[in-house]
Design a protein around this motif. Structure first.
Motif, PDB file in Angstrom:
ATOM      1  N   UNK A  35     -11.937  -4.752   5.003  1.00  0.00           N
ATOM      2  CA  UNK A  35     -12.307  -3.794   3.969  1.00  0.00           C
ATOM      3  C   UNK A  35     -13.026  -2.572   4.500  1.00  0.00           C
ATOM      4  N   UNK A  36     -13.021  -2.403   5.822  1.00  0.00           N
ATOM      5  CA  UNK A  36     -13.714  -1.256   6.421  1.00  0.00           C
ATOM      6  C   UNK A  36     -12.784  -0.042   6.445  1.00  0.00           C
ATOM      7  N   UNK A  37     -13.349   1.166   6.442  1.00  0.00           N
ATOM      8  CA  UNK A  37     -12.496   2.352   6.606  1.00  0.00           C
ATOM      9  C   UNK A  37     -11.751   2.271   7.938  1.00  0.00           C
ATOM     10  N   UNK A  38     -10.573   2.912   8.048  1.00  0.00           N
ATOM     11  CA  UNK A  38      -9.736   2.738   9.241  1.00  0.00           C
ATOM     12  C   UNK A  38     -10.453   2.937  10.573  1.00  0.00           C
ATOM     13  N   UNK A  71      -2.454   6.341   9.065  1.00  0.00           N
ATOM     14  CA  UNK A  71      -2.560   4.989   8.504  1.00  0.00           C
ATOM     15  C   UNK A  71      -3.372   5.055   7.214  1.00  0.00           C
ATOM     16  N   UNK A  72      -2.758   4.672   6.119  1.00  0.00           N
ATOM     17  CA  UNK A  72      -3.439   4.787   4.821  1.00  0.00           C
ATOM     18  C   UNK A  72      -3.607   3.409   4.190  1.00  0.00           C
ATOM     19  N   UNK A  73      -4.845   3.004   3.947  1.00  0.00           N
ATOM     20  CA  UNK A  73      -5.053   1.743   3.225  1.00  0.00           C
ATOM     21  C   UNK A  73      -5.207   2.007   1.721  1.00  0.00           C
ATOM     22  N   UNK A  74      -4.638   1.138   0.909  1.00  0.00           N
ATOM     23  CA  UNK A  74      -4.851   1.241  -0.544  1.00  0.00           C
ATOM     24  C   UNK A  74      -4.535  -0.099  -1.183  1.00  0.00           C
TER      25      UNK A  74
END
Lengths: 759, 314
Positions: free
Chosen positions: A484-487, A288-291
């Motif tokens: 906005x937290x890391x996964x 899972x990648x947030x950007x």
């Protein structure tokens, strides 16, 4: 196995499958033989009834064996035959359809490319397969990848196709050979089909025409060692600055469990990087990648894993996807029934968001409203919108603590239509006049909401619960509640927020709804559904059942941005994918040069009623800057849909501006992009797909072969019955299996006698 | 020997007296209250469901207990327990000892208690008639140093010209305002009190200028349209005006001109509204007095409703 079958039964299984059984003896002979059989049976029976030193069981066994022997003998004397239609030599055609895509050049475990089989088996006229086929049939060769064409022979193959469309290729070959007697098609491929249309659609004409397809699968079933990235799904468009949470599926075979970096980049700028722990052989893992995307315009995103040492296929380590980053300011109408701090803090949270315009209509006293962030003095001057045109200007609607009875029935129905027809987003907030406590049960909005409302038991002010909020598994996978937290720290971030309260007891979801946040508290009989969503018609509806989430802003340290982030992402999600009056789309976002695709546009008026009499034009700007206007025509089967077949003639990025008007009035416009470029699709799922090839053979009456079993293909194709055929009878009485059976029966009787001391 | 006995008895007397005095002091000490100038502990009542549900009781000192709302002004009213959208919250702060500060005409209890609690009760009655708001009917004072302050995003501070904030109060109020809190200041007059207030508020929000709010500011049109700033006199001056006493006036000390000033955040939103040279609190407190001119009460409520609607929406 097939060889053993042929040894025993004289013919290969396909002959038995294609033919039917008959007895060749004349009728009188049959009757005589039948009579002889009966007499023999009576004699045997009499003999078994004779008294002696044998026991009844012995006599029964011996009589049975003798009768079985007699039966086999009678069967042979009846001259059994297999009636079969076999082709007339040189009177029929066979089409050989050869995969000409890039994947045919992939090396197998022995280091030879898949295409080597084509060269060995079909490359010269002296090859055994060609010789056998040529003796019986007139051969026609075809190549295919994304398109297909006739070729003179395998020497014309280049193996440079970027797609594999098997169904279309088979159907094209059938059509081309439809004027000649066709005994069948031979498909030589690795089966790595990547067509977007269902295969069944192309197989039906083959079945109807009775054309069997004999498939020859080439290549290893598993490409190893290798790492492969699965398909990446992105929304068609997203608001500038929104956070995306993308699931990327990664599978390894033969590489061992290891950690590899997953890089997300756009225009050579790295957007995100995550470490992925690979799973066991062949088992996919989801990374899972947030950007975030901060630049408006068409954006191509590349996901890649650096090539690891020893990989067989390097091209399948990367995927690209295109999306439109919107720089627009989306209008959301927030209707609040009374002064509440919730309004203030939601406004403050999204105030800095340049892509969200939160228009507020707050009832401060009966008949008195406060309007905030309106565009003009006349906007909402009459209170809540009374017409669809007025309401549908907004892309989302937020309902605060306001009772349903404030609205007229038409307005309530309009709100439901706002979601289902206009495709807008609806969010209902918790409060003393929201949900069941606000009398929303039984209104048209009730079924739009993703939660089940129970009638309040003891009055609206009775229920109050303090709850702590936590994300559900579905919530952890949704960008709107990541804070906005890391996964790995999302749950902990939620846990750090203070408790909030609810006055709307809601614990049940509607079928099809998804819960993203849940609440737990001592005063609750069941866990509270805090945030849930569901699709409803074209739009989506959300329910946030707490009434004072502003505590997430006031209580934590001043620098904490959880509340702001939550509301920005929630509002962006609410308007995400909300359609305009004109919605254009292209069948594939990337095609090859010369590959046809289809541009469609869904057109509606300002009340979002589909329009069938519009003039719809696509202005196509080619990569070289040429501009061409082309009309889209109405697709009669579907209201409001217009279409255009388009084939890019040059490589690069095409811009397509679709505009619709009716009676001189502009209905709307939309912008889409199409990329014409060679595709790497061939390198994904590059192992031989035996199941697909077997299915094609099974459904058309053919057979599946591998390079090691293909030698029987010429004989098999001769007895399929397709083409110009002769009916022939093939004797079965001399099958070795029958003689073997008689011998075994005699041996069994003799052995039995010996064991009982009777011989 | 006699001298020794006398000295011993004197010493014993002082010892017993001291002991009794200490015991009495312990008995008088508030059971759960905050000591002036120190950080107040969260109220025990908050450990339950939440502070909003059951607002904290007045807990300045053990011998200072206001009458319950039912007995004071709302006879017979049984206030339901539950969360309300709005609590009219009065800021408790440390003062310099020179202000009015009283309760029901009894002994002085600090500047923040000026007009308290009658003004609060009467204000809420008017507020709920003018505005469709789910407001709690009771009083709700909270110390600026109390962490619970952050549960009430709007607070009212009176007689701020006598503020003498402790370090804890300065930090508490600063964090409160930076998190999104809204402060309404009222009832202080003249240059000397302005200077005292300004010294304190600059310690709370250093670097943020205090600006005069023009009449076209949304604060003056959010609910009522207010076209002029009126000087609202205290009760005594108002009566003198009504009775036509010679020399009657609305000002106090050298506060001749009323001002509505503000401190803005980085987005231009009001964090603090400062009503200087005016006394809105007396206008609410004495609104029922036939000698108190209606024009002042009307104006005071209009401005208050505007401040509340603005503070709950911006």
């Amino acid at each position: 196995m097939h060889r053993l079958f042929e040894l025993l039964f004289k013919y290969r299984p396909i002959v038995f499958e294609q033919g039917h059984f008959a007895l060749g003896a004349p009728g009188a002979l049959r009757a005589w033989l039948l009579g002889a059989g009966v007499v023999g049976a009576v004699a045997v029976a009499t003999y078994t009834l004779a008294r002696g030193k044998t026991r009844p069981v012995d006599r029964a066994v011996m009589a049975g064996l003798r009768l079985a022997l007699l039966g086999v003998l009678v069967f042979c004397l009846l001259q059994p035959v297999l009636v079969i239609s076999s082709v007339v030599p040189q009177q029929n055609f066979v089409g050989i359809v050869i995969d000409d895509s890039k994947s045919m050049e992939l090396p197998d475990a022995d280091g030879r490319p898949r295409s080597a089989f084509v060269q060995d088996a079909l490359g010269s006229e002296q090859s055994k397969l060609i010789e056998d086929l040529s003796e019986r049939f007139t051969l026609r060769f075809f190549r295919f990848s994304s398109s297909s064409s006739r070729i003179d022979g395998p020497s014309d193959l280049a193996y440079d196709g970027t797609h594999t469309h098997i169904g279309a290729a088979l159907d094209a070959a059938r059509q081309e050979l439809s004027g000649v007697p066709l005994s069948g098609l031979i498909l030589i491929s690795d089966g790595a089909d990547n067509a977007t249309t269902p295969l069944t659609r192309d197989l039906v004409p083959l079945q109807a025409a009775g054309v069997p397809v004999f498939t020859v699968g080439v290549g290893d079933e598993s490409v190893s060692p290798d790492i492969e990235m699965g398909r990446v799904e992105l929304p068609r468009s997203i608001l500038e600055g929104s956070e995306l949470l993308v699931d990327v599926v990664v599978t390894q075979t033969g590489m061992g469990r290891r950690s590899v970096p997953l890089i997300v980049e756009s225009d050579d700028r790295i957007l995100a990087q995550e470490q992925v722990e690979l799973g066991p052989d062949g088992q996919p893992v989801v990374a899972r990648v947030p950007f975030q995307l901060d630049k408006a315009g068409p954006t191509r995103i590349r996901f890649r894993i650096p090539v690891q040492e020893g990989e067989r296929v390097e091209q399948n380590n990367a995927r690209e996807a295109q999306l439109q980053v919107l720089g627009e300011r989306e209008k959301i109408l927030y209707m609040e029934g009374e002064p509440r701090h919730e309004l203030k803090f939601i406004r403050r949270a999204v105030e800095d968001d340049q892509n969200i315009q939160l228009v507020v209509l707050q009832r401060t006293a009966p008949g008195k409203f406060l309007r905030l962030d309106v565009d003009s003095a006349s906007e909402l001057v009459g209170g809540f919108p009374r017409t669809r045109e007025e309401l549908y200007r907004y892309r989302a609607l937020v309902l605060g603590s306001i009772e349903a009875s404030f609205f007229s029935h038409d307005q309530l129905q309009m709100m439901a239509d706002f979601v289902s027809q206009r495709g807008g987003g609806l969010l209902m907030l918790g409060g003393r006049h929201a949900f069941a406590e606000g009398g929303w049960i039984g209104t048209p909005v009730e079924e739009v909401l993703p939660v089940v409302m129970e009638p309040p038991q003891d009055g609206p002010d009775e229920f109050l619960a303090e709850i702590r909020v936590a994300p559900t598994p579905a919530g952890l996978a949704n960008a709107a509640v990541q804070l906005g937290a890391p996964p790995g720290e999302v749950a902990a971030r939620w846990d750090s927020l203070p408790a909030v309260t609810t006055v709307n007891p809601i614990s049940e979801l509607r079928p099809g709804a998804t819960e993203l946040l849940k609440g737990t508290g001592e005063a609750l009989a069941a866990d509270q559904v805090v945030l849930a969503h569901q699709r409803y018609g074209r739009g989506k509806a959300l329910a946030l059942t707490v009434q004072d989430d502003w505590l997430w802003q006031m209580i934590p340290p001043v620098e904490d941005q959880s509340h702001e982030t939550f509301w920005r992402q929630l509002m962006r999600w609410l308007v995400d994918g909300v359609p305009n009056e004109v919605r254009a789309a292209v069948a594939q976002e990337q095609v090859e040069q010369g590959e046809p695709t289809r541009v469609t546009a869904q057109v509606s008026d300002s009340a979002f009623i589909d329009v069938n009499d519009a003039t719809v034009t696509a202005r196509i700007t080619t990569p070289s800057g040429m501009v061409e206007d082309t009309a889209l025509t109405w697709v009669v089967q579907r209201d409001g849909e217009y279409g255009l077949d388009f084939t890019p003639s040059e490589e690069g990025e095409y811009r397509i501006d679709v505009a619709a008007e009716r009676d001189g009035h502009v209905l709307g416009n939309d912008e889409i992009h199409l990329r014409a470029a060679p595709s790497d699709e061939e390198y994904f799922g590059a192992g031989r797909r035996t199941q697909l090839l077997e299915r094609i053979a099974d459904e058309t009456g053919g057979r599946f072969y591998t390079p090691t079993t293909v030698s029987t293909l010429p004989d098999d194709i001769s007895v399929t019955g397709a083409g110009v055929t002769l009916t022939e009878e093939r004797d079965l009485w001399d099958m070795p299996a029958l003689f073997l059976l008689m011998f075994m029966l005699m041996a069994a009787e003799w052995g039995y006698r010996r064991s009982k001391g009777l011989a | 020997m006699r001298t020794l006995l006398r000295a011993s008895s004197i010493l014993a007397f002082f010892a017993v007296s001291s002991l009794l005095a200490a015991t009495a002091a312990c008995r008088e000490r508030p059971a759960d209250g905050a000591v002036r100038g120190s950080v107040a502990e969260p109220s025990p009542s908050y450990r339950g469901l939440m502070a909003q549900q059951v607002p904290r009781r007045f807990r300045r000192s053990a011998d200072f207990e206001p009458a319950p709302p039912a007995a004071e002004t709302r006879e017979g009213l049984v206030e339901p327990e539950g969360t309300h959208a709005f609590y009219w919250t009065r800021a408790e702060y440390t003062d310099n000892g020179r202000g009015w500060g009283r309760y029901g005409g009894r002994e002085r209890r600090g500047s923040w208690t000026t007009d308290y609690p009658k003004a609060d009760y009467q204000f809420l009655v008017g507020l709920k008639r003018l505005l469709r708001i789910d407001a709690y009917d009771g009083i709700n004072p909270v110390s600026l140093a109390d962490p619970d302050l952050r549960r009430y995003p709007m607070i009212y501070a009176v007689e701020v010209g006598h503020m003498d904030l402790t370090r804890e109060e300065i930090h508490g109020l600063r964090d409160y305002l930076n998190a999104g809190g809204f402060l309404i200041c009222d009832d202080f007059w003249g240059t000397r009190e302005w200077d005292q207030f300004e010294r304190n508020i600059r310690a709370v929000l250093p670097g943020r200028p205090i600006v005069e709010l023009p009449l076209d500011h949304p604060l003056f049109s959010t609910y009522y349209q207010i076209d002029s700033i009126i000087q609202v006199p205290n009760e005594g001056n108002a009566r003198a005006i009504t009775l036509g006493y010679p020399g009657a006036h609305t000002y106090e000390r050298d506060g001749y001109v009323p001002h509505v000033r503000g401190i803005l955040d980085d987005h231009g939103r009001l964090m603090v509204v400062i009503n200087w040279n005016t006394d809105l609190g007396d206008a609410w407190e004495w609104a029922e007095d036939p000698l108190y001119p209606l024009v002042y009460s009307t104006y005071a409520w209009k401005l208050a409703v505007n401040m509340i609607v603005y503070g709950m929406s911006h």
